[in-house]
Design an enzyme around this catalytic site. Structure first.
Site, PDB file in Angstrom:
ATOM      1  N   GLY A  87      20.274 -40.834 -13.526  1.00  0.00           N
ATOM      2  CA  GLY A  87      20.445 -40.860 -12.084  1.00  0.00           C
ATOM      3  C   GLY A  87      19.225 -41.396 -11.372  1.00  0.00           C
ATOM      4  N   SER A  88      19.424 -41.858 -10.141  1.00  0.00           N
ATOM      5  CA  SER A  88      18.299 -42.301  -9.310  1.00  0.00           C
ATOM      6  C   SER A  88      17.661 -41.110  -8.597  1.00  0.00           C
ATOM      7  CB  SER A  88      18.785 -43.318  -8.273  1.00  0.00           C
ATOM      8  OG  SER A  88      19.113 -44.530  -8.905  1.00  0.00           O
ATOM      9  N   GLY A  89      16.522 -41.373  -7.972  1.00  0.00           N
ATOM     10  CA  GLY A  89      15.825 -40.333  -7.218  1.00  0.00           C
ATOM     11  C   GLY A  89      14.669 -39.722  -7.973  1.00  0.00           C
ATOM     12  N   HIS A  90      14.337 -40.296  -9.134  1.00  0.00           N
ATOM     13  CA  HIS A  90      13.277 -39.719  -9.969  1.00  0.00           C
ATOM     14  C   HIS A  90      12.138 -40.692 -10.231  1.00  0.00           C
ATOM     15  CE1 HIS A  90      16.041 -36.459 -10.803  1.00  0.00           C
ATOM     16  NE2 HIS A  90      16.925 -37.260 -11.372  1.00  0.00           N
TER      17      HIS A  90
ATOM     18  N   ASP B  67      25.216 -37.937 -18.767  1.00  0.00           N
ATOM     19  CA  ASP B  67      24.444 -39.004 -19.414  1.00  0.00           C
ATOM     20  C   ASP B  67      24.780 -39.064 -20.904  1.00  0.00           C
ATOM     21  OD1 ASP B  67      23.113 -39.620 -17.037  1.00  0.00           O
ATOM     22  OD2 ASP B  67      21.489 -38.214 -17.431  1.00  0.00           O
TER      23      ASP B  67
ATOM     24  N   HIS C  62      16.970 -31.220 -10.614  1.00  0.00           N
ATOM     25  CA  HIS C  62      18.084 -31.382  -9.677  1.00  0.00           C
ATOM     26  C   HIS C  62      18.400 -30.058  -8.988  1.00  0.00           C
ATOM     27  CE1 HIS C  62      18.679 -34.143 -13.124  1.00  0.00           C
ATOM     28  NE2 HIS C  62      18.784 -35.024 -12.156  1.00  0.00           N
TER      29      HIS C  62
END
Lengths: 331, 331
Positions: free
Chosen positions: B54-57, B110, B219
């Site tokens: 996922g994005s945001g990391h 994932d 998360h």
């Protein structure tokens, strides 16, 4: 106040002790002063590069010690100038007989204390020269450029000064290149939310939930205007226009840019900013040779960012890209 | 919601476009998929290393593409798995005929999507192996180690896998070293405040002004316990003890550590943490060979940090320290 700290009164001492313990190959405490950090291995036969300033801005100031960067740094308390004694110690520790270049941000207390420290060490036979970085275009008009504050652009001056000094250049040549760099840099920032001072336990400034402030300083100094938060693209267009109005560039000029987070603003937002900065300069056929995106000059957990433009050619380009050894810089 | 963004729906696309525009010598969009990032220059005759998530990391995941690191990455939406199609594209782009090692964090979506993508690309003749990183000791007991989540320790696996692959090692040897790394890493984190999801516009979790949560996931997954915020030293002692109870080390063992900010937590606090981590390990005569302090695996502007221990000897040590080219890693 939600910080991972011990006694707020030990915030500075513990953080620099952690820095030295974490990177013992790079940093060392000066033997004569626990508020002065030097390189772990002292160099010979080169001009020393010294800086200093308040804490709370890591990696600025002391993080930029390392081969190809700084030799020593005087570490002040949070947002406060280091003392004359601390600065004098940093100068003595950085001197190898070829003189010392002081590079500092344009803040009253820092400038005054560096001046006095240079006088003292001068009377001891150490030759010094000083470059006062003034890159923040929001802090004074171009006519009063000498009044401008020094912010993220300072790191580019550290880099080129450190790089030329490493070659064995004279104090005069090192000073000249650092001065040229200082005149080739423009920065403007935007503040989104404040940081909290460890000892005071309260925010550095107040700002509404839907507002940002263009040009606010990294200690909360007033900016150009406070406005409702808007989308990134028009905001970035506005900032780029302000920079280009201040510093005329022409087609095919080569630049480096730095998009710097003041702390909390994440990389994702910096890259959204960088995308638009690239689009702005591409339209004008100005060539971005390298982009530095990250946290280079911060105010702890303050949110916001700054855009720095560095016009590079000749020696500035050569020394910006020469190899260095510093945990906060990738070559 | 105070973010420097445009339409929240374009957050991922714009941030990765900014990444590619900012570092065109390192990153490139895959020709067949705008959610797949590859190296700017495709390598020949080496095992490809692929990740995704996922994005945001940022810098996780896609930031760690580069020489000596990853070859390609499938970029999911914020905190969401990339699709099977995106992962399959990343695998195809990373393959040079020697097979592909997939390295990913242990998250249900994932793992499932990588499994399917490996099946599809396998049927096309691409040999793959997979290492699922599970370093978060707070997310399951040692008896259920396979259920643990993957967090900051993942970067050490990227680094050694990328480094050995660069030498022309076989898929088998690359897989074996990455697996050994995965078993030699332990991480535990502490969450201080949440981040805000761009599209939802609301925080990922709620936590009182005087509380922290030990072991919370990146998360917002539940941790081990929520407690009143306390001083850094006893907190760090507690975290170190948990790591050492989980992973027995002996006198003279060599380790690397990573003190990772989840986003907003500043370097000063990370160094106060690192100071105490060094003191804890020094007492036990465990040798910290290198300390990585900074923002390596984040959740946008979330505050908090994690401590990672990586036991290094032999090839792990050699490949951790071999040269690489990545904007988020200093050699």
């Amino acid at each position: 106040m939600k910080k991972i700290i011990n006694d707020p009164g030990n915030f500075v001492e513990e953080s620099i002790e952690g820095l030295v313990k974490s990177h013992p190959d790079i940093y060392s405490f000066a033997k004569d002063n626990r508020r002065v950090i030097t390189r772990a291995t002292k160099e010979k036969n080169k001009v020393g590069i010294v800086t200093g300033g308040g804490s709370g801005h890591l990696p600025v100031f002391t993080g930029y010690i390392g081969k190809g960067f700084l030799d020593a740094c005087a570490v002040g308390s949070v947002f406060a100038s280091p003392s004359v004694e601390q600065i004098a110690s940093a100068i003595r520790n950085a001197d190898n007989g070829k003189g010392v270049l002081c590079v500092l941000g344009n803040y009253g207390g820092d400038v005054m204390n560096f001046e006095m420290a240079c006088e003292i060490t001068g009377s001891e036979g150490i030759k010094t020269k000083t470059v006062i970085v003034a890159d923040d275009i929001a802090s004074a008009s171009i006519e009063e450029k000498l009044k401008r504050r020094g912010i993220a652009g300072m790191i580019f001056v550290f880099k080129v000064a450190g790089a030329i000094a490493e070659t064995g250049a004279s104090l005069e040549d090192t000073f000249n290149l650092a001065s040229l760099a200082n005149n080739s840099i423009r920065t403007i920032g935007v503040a989104v939310s404040p940081c909290i001072l460890p000892e005071a336990g309260k925010p550095t400034f107040e700002i509404s939930d839907d507002e940002i402030e263009i040009g606010m300083g990294i200690h909360g100094e007033p900016g150009i205007k406070r406005e409702k938060i808007r989308k990134a693209d028009p905001l970035v267009d506005d900032l780029c226009k302000r920079i280009l109005d201040d510093f005329r560039l022409k087609s095919n000029d080569e630049i480096a840019i730095m998009i710097n987070s003041l702390g909390a603003t994440p990389l994702e937002e910096l890259y959204i900013t960088s995308k638009r900065v690239h689009e702005n300069f591409l339209k004008l056929n100005i060539k971005i040779i390298k982009s530095y995106i990250g946290r280079y000059a911060t105010s702890m957990e303050m949110a916001g960012m700054s855009i720095t433009l560095f016009k590079i050619d000749g020696d500035l380009k050569k020394y910006l890209f020469s190899k260095s050894e510093c945990p906060f810089w990738t070559n």
